[in-house]
Scaffold this active site. Structure first.
Site, PDB file in Angstrom:
ATOM      1  N   ARG A 220     -13.011 -12.070 -10.907  1.00  0.00           N
ATOM      2  CA  ARG A 220     -13.980 -10.941 -11.456  1.00  0.00           C
ATOM      3  C   ARG A 220     -14.792 -12.223 -12.767  1.00  0.00           C
ATOM      4  NH1 ARG A 220      -9.923  -7.236  -7.737  1.00  0.00           N
ATOM      5  NH2 ARG A 220     -10.320  -7.067  -6.497  1.00  0.00           N
TER       6      ARG A 220
ATOM      7  N   ARG B 197       1.821  -1.727   2.799  1.00  0.00           N
ATOM      8  CA  ARG B 197       3.988  -1.556   2.966  1.00  0.00           C
ATOM      9  C   ARG B 197       4.474  -0.407   4.088  1.00  0.00           C
ATOM     10  NH1 ARG B 197       2.186  -3.293  -1.550  1.00  0.00           N
ATOM     11  NH2 ARG B 197       3.423  -4.475  -2.971  1.00  0.00           N
TER      12      ARG B 197
ATOM     13  N   ASP C 150      -7.135  -4.044 -10.786  1.00  0.00           N
ATOM     14  CA  ASP C 150      -8.421  -3.582  -9.653  1.00  0.00           C
ATOM     15  C   ASP C 150      -9.447  -2.901 -10.439  1.00  0.00           C
ATOM     16  OD1 ASP C 150      -6.940  -5.123  -8.348  1.00  0.00           O
ATOM     17  OD2 ASP C 150      -5.607  -3.759  -7.074  1.00  0.00           O
TER      18      ASP C 150
ATOM     19  N   ARG D 149      -7.454 -18.687  -2.824  1.00  0.00           N
ATOM     20  CA  ARG D 149      -6.421 -18.102  -3.317  1.00  0.00           C
ATOM     21  C   ARG D 149      -5.440 -18.396  -3.705  1.00  0.00           C
ATOM     22  NH1 ARG D 149      -7.212 -11.251  -2.134  1.00  0.00           N
ATOM     23  NH2 ARG D 149      -5.907 -11.371  -4.155  1.00  0.00           N
TER      24      ARG D 149
HETATM   25  C1  S3P Z   1      -1.230  -5.512  -4.527  1.00  0.00           C
HETATM   26  C2  S3P Z   1      -0.785  -6.102  -5.858  1.00  0.00           C
HETATM   27  C3  S3P Z   1      -2.654  -7.231  -7.033  1.00  0.00           C
HETATM   28  C4  S3P Z   1      -3.909  -6.139  -6.421  1.00  0.00           C
HETATM   29  C5  S3P Z   1      -3.300  -6.088  -5.219  1.00  0.00           C
HETATM   30  C6  S3P Z   1      -2.577  -5.077  -4.542  1.00  0.00           C
HETATM   31  C7  S3P Z   1      -0.014  -4.890  -3.742  1.00  0.00           C
HETATM   32  O1  S3P Z   1      -2.126  -8.727  -6.506  1.00  0.00           O
HETATM   33  O2  S3P Z   1      -4.168  -6.499  -7.213  1.00  0.00           O
HETATM   34  O3  S3P Z   1      -4.897  -5.734  -4.574  1.00  0.00           O
HETATM   35  O4  S3P Z   1      -0.376  -4.370  -2.978  1.00  0.00           O
HETATM   36  O5  S3P Z   1       0.940  -5.954  -4.067  1.00  0.00           O
HETATM   37  P1  S3P Z   1      -1.232  -9.246  -7.844  1.00  0.00           P
HETATM   38  O6  S3P Z   1       0.614  -9.005  -6.856  1.00  0.00           O
HETATM   39  O7  S3P Z   1      -2.192 -10.561  -7.382  1.00  0.00           O
HETATM   40  O8  S3P Z   1      -1.326  -8.264  -9.164  1.00  0.00           O
END
Ligand code: S3P
Length: 426
Positions: free
Chosen positions: A343, A24, A312, A119
Site C-alpha cells: 500500500r 471472530r 487500514d 503475504r
Molecule cells: C485484522 C488485523 C490487521 C488489519 C486487518 C484485520 C484483524 O492486520 O490490517 O485488516 O482482523 O485482526 P494485522 O494484524 O496484520 O495488522
C-alpha cells in the site's frame, strides 16, 4: 468504473458490520457449545471465506436474512476437511485459523488467492512452532499454501516484533489448546476484538498494557452478537465528507473501540469537524453515530502508537493529506507493504498519477498538500481499500477517474459504490 467531482454529500449512511468482529464471531462460535447468533454480520467475500472454511471443518452455519447461526461443536469438535481450505483474499482467516488448526488432532491444508500467497506467514508459523506446532510452507517461501499437522501445544510468552492483531489472535487461539498460559506482548497495542470477544464466550483472557494472556481450560459458550458498523468502511465516508465542500454526513452505529479509532484522532488533528452522537459504551465494543462536516484540513505527523489503530485507513489519510494545507508525514507504517497490496507503493504511484506531490519512505510516505488532483485511470491492484480510497479522492479531483478492478470492494463492502452515490443524490 468512473468517478467525478461531487457537489456536496448529504444524508445518512449505515455501513456494513465490522470485518474483524464478523470473522471472530464465526470462529469463536464454531468452537463453542451451543448456537451463536450474529446480526449485522458482514457478508463480504473475506467473511464468507471464513464461513466456508468452518463449514468444511464440519460446523453447521445457517445464513438467514435476519442472522447467521453457528452451531458450535466445542473446542474438540472440528473434523478434518476433505481438501484444501480456501481462505481467498483473507489474511485474517488464514492467520487466525492456523492458530486453531495447530491444536487439532488432524492434518489440514490451507491456501488462498495470488495476493494471499504473497503475504508473510512466518510471523505466525515461527511462534506456533515454538508452541510445538508442525506447520509446513509447501513452497518453502514463508507463505501459503500451508500444511498444518495438529499437535500438542505448550504455552509460551511471545514478544512480537510487529503490532499485529492477526498474530496476537492466532496465538491466543492456539493458547486455547496449550498446556499452560500463552502471552503475547506487542510493541504497540493492536485491535483487541479477540480479547474482548473471547472473554464474552467464557475464555480466561487477561490484558495488561500491550500484553494479552490466555489461560486454557475453560469451555467456550455460545453468544448473541450484534456486530457494530466497521469504522474502516466508515472512514471512506469520513474522508469523502471532509473533502467535498458543503458536505454533512451522518454514519450510523459505527464501532469506536479505542484500538480502532485512530482515524478519528488523526482527522481531528488535521482540523476535521467530527461529532460523536448516540454513544453506547454498553457491551464491550462501544459504538456511536459519526457526524462529519466538510472541513479545512492541515497536514499532520502520523506515527507511533496510533498506527495500529488506523492501519487500514492510512490510504485514506494519504488521500486526505492531498486536500490539506502543508505537509503530512506517515511513519512507522512499514506494515503497509504486506497488506492486500504494497500500500505504500500503490498509493504513491496512483496519487502521483493524479498529480499529487508524494514520496515513498521506508516506513510510510510524505505528502505535500494543496496540489490539485486530476482524474486519471487508477490501478486498484485488486486491493479493496485502494479502490475505495480512489473513489473518494476522485470526488474532489478535476476530470474523470477510472478505477481498474473496482469490483474488489466486495471483499469488505459490496454496496460501497451504491451507498456513496446515494449521498450525492440526497
Ligand atoms: C485484522 C488485523 C490487521 C488489519 C486487518 C484485520 C484483524 O492486520 O490490517 O485488516 O482482523 O485482526 P494485522 O494484524 O496484520 O495488522
Amino acid at each position: 468504473m468512473k468517478f467525478t467531482r461531487a457537489n456536496a454529500l448529504r444524508g445518512t449512511v449505515t455501513v456494513p458490520g465490522d470485518k474483524s468482529i464478523s470473522h471472530r464471531s464465526i470462529m469463536f462460535g464454531a468452537l463453542s457449545q451451543g448456537t451463536t447468533r450474529v446480526t449485522n454480520f458482514l457478508r463480504g467475500a473475506d467473511c464468507l471465506s471464513t464461513i466456508d472454511c468452518f463449514r468444511r471443518l464440519g460446523v453447521r452455519i445457517e445464513d438467514t436474512p435476519e442472522e447467521i447461526r453457528i452451531h458450535g461443536r466445542g473446542l474438540y469438535g472440528l473434523r478434518a476437511p476433505d481438501g484444501m481450505l480456501d481462505v481467498g483474499n483473507s489474511g485474517t482467516t488464514a492467520r487466525l485459523i492456523c492458530g486453531i488448526l495447530a491444536g487439532q488432532n488432524f492434518v489440514s491444508e490451507l491456501n488462498g488467492d495470488a495476493s494471499l500467497q504473497s503475504r508473510p506467514m512466518k510471523r505466525i508459523t515461527e511462534p506456533l512452532s515454538q508452541m510445538g506446532a508442525q506447520i509446513e510452507c509447501l513452497l518453502q517461501n514463508g507463505c501459503a499454501p500451508l500444511r498444518i499437522h495438529g499437535s500438542c501445544l505448550h504455552g509460551i510468552h511471545y514478544r512480537s516484533a510487529v503490532a499485529s492483531a492477526q498474530v496476537k489472535s492466532c496465538l491466543l487461539l492456539a493458547g486455547l489448546y496449550a498446556d499452560g498460559p500463552t502471552s503475547v506482548t506487542e510493541p504497540f497495542l493492536s485491535r483487541n476484538h479477540s480479547e474482548i470477544m473471547l472473554r464474552h464466550f467464557g475464555a480466561s483472557v487477561v490484558s495488561e498494557g500491550t500484553t494479552a494472556t490466555i489461560y486454557p481450560g475453560a469451555e467456550l459458550h455460545a453468544q448473541e452478537i450484534r456486530v457494530p458498523g466497521d469504522i474502516s468502511s466508515a472512514a471512506a465516508f469520513i474522508a469523502a465528507g471532509l473533502i467535498v465542500p458543503d458536505s454533512e454526513i451522518r454514519i450510523c452505529h459505527v464501532g469506536i473501540n479505542p484500538t480502532r479509532d485512530g482515524i478519528l484522532k488523526v482527522c481531528r488533528a488535521m482540523g476535521a469537524d467530527i461529532t460523536l452522537l448516540n454513544e453506547n459504551h454498553g457491551n464491550g465494543e462501544p459504538t456511536a453515530d459519526l457526524l462529519v462536516r466538510h472541513s479545512t484540513l492541515h497536514g499532520a505527523v502520523v506515527e507511533g502508537a496510533v498506527i495500529p489503530t488506523l492501519i487500514d485507513e492510512l490510504p485514506l489519510v494519504a488521500a486526505l493529506a492531498c486536500y490539506a494545507k502543508g505537509t503530512t508525514v506517515i511513519k512507522d507504517a512499514q506494515e503497509l507493504k504486506v497488506k492486500e497490496s504494497n500500500r505504500i507503493d500503490v498509493m504513491v504511484n496512483n496519487l502521483r498519477a493524479m498529480g499529487a506531490c508524494v514520496t515513498a519512505t521506508e516506513d510510510g510516505m510524505i505528502i505535500e498538500g494543496d496540489h490539485p488532483l486530476r482524474g486519471t485511470v487508477i490501478d486498484s491492484c485488486l486491493d479493496h481499500r485502494i479502490a475505495m480510497t480512489f473513489a473518494v479522492a476522485a470526488l474532489g479531483a478535476d476530470g474523470e477517474t477510472g478505477i481498474r478492478g473496482a469490483d474488489c470492494v466486495r471483499i469488505s463492502y459490496p454496496d460501497f459504490y451504491k451507498d456513496l452515490e446515494k449521498l450525492q443524490k440526497s
